[in-house]
Design an enzyme around this catalytic site. Structure first.
Site, PDB file in Angstrom:
ATOM      1  N   LYS A 111       1.183  -1.148  -0.059  1.00 24.53           N
ATOM      2  CA  LYS A 111      -0.112  -0.083  -0.087  1.00 24.53           C
ATOM      3  C   LYS A 111       1.069   1.103   0.076  1.00 24.53           C
ATOM      4  CE  LYS A 111      -3.997   1.620   2.457  1.00 24.53           C
ATOM      5  NZ  LYS A 111      -5.037   1.924   1.661  1.00 24.53           N
TER       6      LYS A 111
HETATM    7  N1  PMP Z   1      -8.205  -1.306  -2.590  1.00 20.41           N
HETATM    8  C1  PMP Z   1      -7.488  -0.247  -2.589  1.00 20.41           C
HETATM    9  C2  PMP Z   1      -7.172   0.922  -3.861  1.00 20.41           C
HETATM   10  C3  PMP Z   1      -7.707   0.559  -1.066  1.00 20.41           C
HETATM   11  O1  PMP Z   1      -7.038   1.825  -0.962  1.00 20.41           O
HETATM   12  C4  PMP Z   1      -8.243  -0.282   0.009  1.00 20.41           C
HETATM   13  C5  PMP Z   1      -8.338   0.414   1.271  1.00 20.41           C
HETATM   14  N2  PMP Z   1      -7.080   0.067   2.018  1.00 20.41           N
HETATM   15  C6  PMP Z   1      -8.716  -1.495  -0.312  1.00 20.41           C
HETATM   16  C7  PMP Z   1      -8.523  -1.909  -1.617  1.00 20.41           C
HETATM   17  C8  PMP Z   1      -9.165  -2.477   0.794  1.00 20.41           C
HETATM   18  O2  PMP Z   1      -8.149  -2.776   1.665  1.00 20.41           O
HETATM   19  P1  PMP Z   1      -8.227  -3.211   3.242  1.00 20.41           P
HETATM   20  O3  PMP Z   1      -9.573  -4.125   3.300  1.00 20.41           O
HETATM   21  O4  PMP Z   1      -7.158  -3.644   3.656  1.00 20.41           O
HETATM   22  O5  PMP Z   1      -8.686  -1.859   3.919  1.00 20.41           O
END
Ligand code: PMP
Length: 307
Positions: free
Chosen positions: A161
């Site tokens: 991320k």
């Molecule tokens: N895709 C993107 C582009 C995101 O920003 C997020 C949020 N973090 C997610 C998917 C979902 O990830 P998570 O369930 O780990 O929050």
């Protein structure tokens, strides 16, 4: 929606300081080139106190993200766990969105990150309600495919991320918001459904839960939670490619993510999904998800960290 933390305490490089004093230099490397990694985590107010949902899953991904970018977080895994818990406690919050951020400072500029570049760590917390709106969380969003595509896996990460790659997410989100929609969906460079600007995509066809494989979308912690909750409840789950037109004929669709939680999709590209209302499997998974995060009859009791 309350604004991200502008008062209270922010943890920066080992100490809690007043939010107004948590500042960086304008020559910060990450500000210029996006060379950082971050997380989004939620803490919920449960009957037994505040519980941070999948704190370990998110913190593991934070360290994985740093490893992928070649950054060394100057704190241990246990320290990062502790400061996220402390940040919620010290700000007297019972429910919170937690934002850890790892970034390169201004000790060197130029694209190449030099060995002497200092890596900084920050944790902010604030109250963040329904990311896409209360009505949307309950009744569903109007989604639209953006003309911006999710970067090719050689042009962005799928397991990290990272700050810089969010530029496309912000563009996609703004593009569809300007056109009056709630959230952007993105195709990948091959033309298949990837994810939303801020969340993962799921749909239901003929009782089967389907989501794109995690080879060209962020491997969401909530995505993993939904898959495991659905499987434990006996649903068939498929991770396979989805075409844009297949989303139009889905019986149900929803987004999953820390910020959006489980948000139903009632329309995609101006086509109603199912009867335009959250479908039965979406509602069931939402119920299982909220039972889980609020620690009521949780299917996986060890996912939450009570603080
Ligand atoms: N895709 C993107 C582009 C995101 O920003 C997020 C949020 N973090 C997610 C998917 C979902 O990830 P998570 O369930 O780990 O929050």
């Amino acid at each position: 929606m309350t604004l991200p933390q502008t008062d209270g305490l922010i943890w920066l490089n080992g100490e809690f300081i007043k939010a107004e004093d948590a500042k960086v230099h304008v020559m910060t490397h990450t500000l210029h080139y996006g060379s950082g990694v971050f997380e989004g985590v939620r803490a919920y107010k449960t009957n037994n106190g505040t519980a941070i949902f999948r704190l370990h899953g998110h913190t593991k991904r934070l360290f994985d993200s740093a490893k992928i970018l070649g950054m060394t977080i100057p704190y241990s895994y246990d320290e990062m766990i502790k400061v996220q818990i402390d940040a919620v406690k010290k700000n007297n919050l019972q429910e919170a969105y937690i934002r850890p951020l790892i970034f390169n400072d201004h000790s060197s500029l130029g694209l190449r990150i030099k060995p002497e570049t200092n890596v900084h760590a920050m944790v902010a917390v604030w109250k963040w309600g329904a990311y896409l709106g209360d009505d949307q969380l309950k009744n569903g969003i109007r989604a639209k495919f953006s003309s911006f595509v999710r970067q090719h896996p050689n042009a962005a990460f799928t397991k990290a991320k990272s700050c810089g790659q969010y530029i496309i997410c912000t563009q996609a989100s703004q593009e569809v918001a300007r056109a009056g929609y709630d959230e952007a969906l993105m195709l990948d460079t091959e033309g298949y459904v990837s994810e939303a600007s801020s969340a993962n995509f799921f749909m239901v066809r003929n009782g089967v839960l389907i989501t794109p494989p995690a080879d060209n979308c962020l491997e969401g912690v909530t995505r993993d939670s939904v898959i495991r909750l659905a499987m434990a409840a006996g649903y068939e789950v498929q991770q396979r490619r989805i075409t844009r037109d297949e989303t139009y004929i889905a019986d149900e669709a929803f987004l999953s993510g820390t910020a959006v939680e489980i948000t139903p999709i009632r329309e995609i590209d101006d086509r109603a999904i199912g009867n335009g209302k959250p479908g039965p499997i979406t509602c069931k998974l939402k119920e299982l998800f909220y039972d889980q995060v609020y620690c009521r009859n949780a299917t996986f009791p060890d996912w939450s960290v009570l603080i």
